[in-house]
Write a protein that holds these residues in place. Structure first.
Motif, PDB file in Angstrom:
ATOM      1  N   VAL A   1     110.376 -62.588 -91.964  1.00 34.53           N
ATOM      2  CA  VAL A   1     110.902 -62.427 -93.320  1.00 34.53           C
ATOM      3  C   VAL A   1     110.828 -63.743 -94.085  1.00 34.53           C
ATOM      4  N   LEU A   2     111.163 -64.838 -93.410  1.00 31.59           N
ATOM      5  CA  LEU A   2     111.217 -66.159 -94.038  1.00 31.59           C
ATOM      6  C   LEU A   2     110.726 -67.204 -93.056  1.00 31.59           C
ATOM      7  N   ALA A   3     109.891 -68.113 -93.532  1.00 29.04           N
ATOM      8  CA  ALA A   3     109.437 -69.227 -92.695  1.00 29.04           C
ATOM      9  C   ALA A   3     109.540 -70.522 -93.491  1.00 29.04           C
ATOM     10  N   VAL A   4     110.170 -71.523 -92.897  1.00 34.08           N
ATOM     11  CA  VAL A   4     110.359 -72.831 -93.523  1.00 34.08           C
ATOM     12  C   VAL A   4     109.816 -73.881 -92.573  1.00 34.08           C
ATOM     13  N   ARG A   5     108.999 -74.785 -93.094  1.00 31.65           N
ATOM     14  CA  ARG A   5     108.419 -75.828 -92.254  1.00 31.65           C
ATOM     15  C   ARG A   5     108.547 -77.190 -92.924  1.00 31.65           C
ATOM     16  N   ASP A   6     109.149 -78.112 -92.186  1.00 31.14           N
ATOM     17  CA  ASP A   6     109.213 -79.529 -92.580  1.00 31.14           C
ATOM     18  C   ASP A   6     109.765 -79.708 -93.996  1.00 31.14           C
ATOM     19  N   LEU A   7     110.843 -78.996 -94.281  1.00 29.50           N
ATOM     20  CA  LEU A   7     111.429 -79.017 -95.624  1.00 29.50           C
ATOM     21  C   LEU A   7     112.287 -80.258 -95.822  1.00 29.50           C
TER      22      LEU A   7
ATOM     23  N   THR B   1     118.426 -88.456 -99.847  1.00 31.02           N
ATOM     24  CA  THR B   1     117.830 -87.392 -99.052  1.00 31.02           C
ATOM     25  C   THR B   1     118.941 -86.598 -98.372  1.00 31.02           C
ATOM     26  N   LEU B   2     119.050 -85.319 -98.734  1.00 31.46           N
ATOM     27  CA  LEU B   2     120.067 -84.463 -98.138  1.00 31.46           C
ATOM     28  C   LEU B   2     119.608 -83.888 -96.800  1.00 31.46           C
ATOM     29  N   VAL B   3     118.367 -83.412 -96.781  1.00 34.63           N
ATOM     30  CA  VAL B   3     117.819 -82.753 -95.593  1.00 34.63           C
ATOM     31  C   VAL B   3     116.402 -83.244 -95.388  1.00 34.63           C
ATOM     32  N   ARG B   4     116.055 -83.514 -94.149  1.00 34.19           N
ATOM     33  CA  ARG B   4     114.691 -83.963 -93.840  1.00 34.19           C
ATOM     34  C   ARG B   4     114.168 -83.170 -92.646  1.00 34.19           C
ATOM     35  N   GLY B   5     112.971 -82.601 -92.795  1.00 36.29           N
ATOM     36  CA  GLY B   5     112.279 -81.979 -91.665  1.00 36.29           C
ATOM     37  C   GLY B   5     112.883 -80.686 -91.185  1.00 36.29           C
TER      38      GLY B   5
ATOM     39  N   PRO C   1     108.991 -82.797 -99.894  1.00 37.97           N
ATOM     40  CA  PRO C   1     107.899 -81.847 -99.701  1.00 37.97           C
ATOM     41  C   PRO C   1     108.338 -80.733 -98.777  1.00 37.97           C
ATOM     42  N   GLY C   2     107.382 -80.025 -98.207  1.00 35.45           N
ATOM     43  CA  GLY C   2     107.683 -78.953 -97.282  1.00 35.45           C
ATOM     44  C   GLY C   2     107.259 -77.624 -97.855  1.00 35.45           C
ATOM     45  N   ALA C   3     107.396 -76.578 -97.070  1.00 34.29           N
ATOM     46  CA  ALA C   3     106.932 -75.269 -97.482  1.00 34.29           C
ATOM     47  C   ALA C   3     107.956 -74.202 -97.159  1.00 34.29           C
ATOM     48  N   VAL C   4     108.179 -73.319 -98.120  1.00 36.08           N
ATOM     49  CA  VAL C   4     109.012 -72.140 -97.936  1.00 36.08           C
ATOM     50  C   VAL C   4     108.123 -70.937 -98.212  1.00 36.08           C
ATOM     51  N   ALA C   5     108.002 -70.040 -97.260  1.00 37.85           N
ATOM     52  CA  ALA C   5     107.136 -68.880 -97.429  1.00 37.85           C
ATOM     53  C   ALA C   5     107.889 -67.621 -97.027  1.00 37.85           C
TER      54      ALA C   5
ATOM     55  N   GLY D   1     120.433 -86.973 -94.639  1.00 38.67           N
ATOM     56  CA  GLY D   1     119.098 -87.453 -94.289  1.00 38.67           C
ATOM     57  C   GLY D   1     118.674 -87.155 -92.866  1.00 38.67           C
ATOM     58  N   SER D   2     119.547 -86.610 -92.021  1.00 42.09           N
ATOM     59  CA  SER D   2     119.174 -86.346 -90.645  1.00 42.09           C
ATOM     60  C   SER D   2     118.494 -84.995 -90.528  1.00 42.09           C
ATOM     61  N   SER D   3     117.797 -84.804 -89.428  1.00 40.26           N
ATOM     62  CA  SER D   3     117.097 -83.555 -89.197  1.00 40.26           C
ATOM     63  C   SER D   3     118.027 -82.539 -88.560  1.00 40.26           C
ATOM     64  N   PRO D   4     117.955 -81.255 -89.005  1.00 46.05           N
ATOM     65  CA  PRO D   4     118.816 -80.211 -88.459  1.00 46.05           C
ATOM     66  C   PRO D   4     118.218 -79.630 -87.190  1.00 46.05           C
TER      67      PRO D   4
END
Length: 221
Positions: free
Chosen positions: A14-20, A28-32, A68-72, A213-216
């Motif tokens: 349904v949803l794919a998120v990569r390296d957002l 930076t709130l969210v990385r990767g 950057p990153g991708a939401v599809a 800025g940390s990765s989830p």
């Protein structure tokens, strides 16, 4: 937001998120961030205040660019009647709606705009305030109206920001049933909530946001 070609996935996703990565100004709130939601998934986004939970949800709903990153989105979203607009249902933390409309008038208006059959307020636990103007609703009632607005057109992806806030136990049960209904019909839900007990009850995955800025990390529960 612009739909990127984005990560490739099979048709069941349904949803794919990569390296957002998400930034506000120079912060930076969210990385990767990586996330995959399949039919039946309920993803709970957790973390301390200020770690970007609402910003993540707005981005996944297509209301904010990622950089950057991708939401599809999968076919169940993009091929819904009316496209992405009808393939995604989003409830913000605070309802934005014409205050002069009653609850039932607002839901009827949304149903017409979405091209779906009208849904009775009773189905969302709103029967007692059906004739009440939105401006006169309590915080909890407005919260339930927001959830109802997000799911009434049966979207494949439902995104809920603090859906249990200001609700009593009975009302939280109503919202929980709506989330379970999305799961049963093969949709996916992404939500954030401070209600730890409800996270345990409804989530199939937990996405933990750390310090700024940390990765989830994503855990299957």
């Amino acid at each position: 937001m612009t739909r990127e070609p984005g990560p490739r996935f099979d048709e069941t996703v349904v949803l794919a998120v990569r390296d957002l990565t998400l930034r506000v100004g120079t912060r930076t709130l969210v990385r990767g961030l990586d996330l995959t939601a399949r039919p039946g998934d309920v993803v709970a986004v957790t973390g301390p205040n200020g770690t970007g939970k609402s910003t993540v949800l707005r981005t996944l709903a297509g209301l904010r660019r990622s950089e950057p990153g991708a939401v599809a989105y999968g076919p169940a979203v993009t091929e819904a009647a009316g496209g992405d607009r009808n393939g995604i249902g989003y409830a913000a933390a605070s309802l934005s709606a014409p205050g002069a409309l009653t609850t039932v008038e607002f839901l009827r208006l949304l149903a017409r705009l979405r091209g779906v059959r009208e849904t009775a307020p009773d189905a969302f636990g709103l029967g007692a305030c059906a004739a009440t103007p939105i401006a006169s609703l309590s915080t909890g009632e407005r919260k339930k109206v927001g959830v109802a607005a997000a799911v009434l057109h049966r979207p494949a992806l439902v995104i809920l920001d603090e859906p249990f806030e200001a609700l009593d136990e009975d009302s939280m049960d109503v919202v929980t049933r709506q989330i379970e209904g999305v799961r049963r019909r093969g949709g996916a839900v992404v939500l954030c909530t401070h209600r730890a007990e409800r996270t345990t009850d409804v989530a199939t995955k937990i996405l933990r946001l750390g310090e700024s800025g940390s990765s989830p990390d994503a855990d299957t529960t």
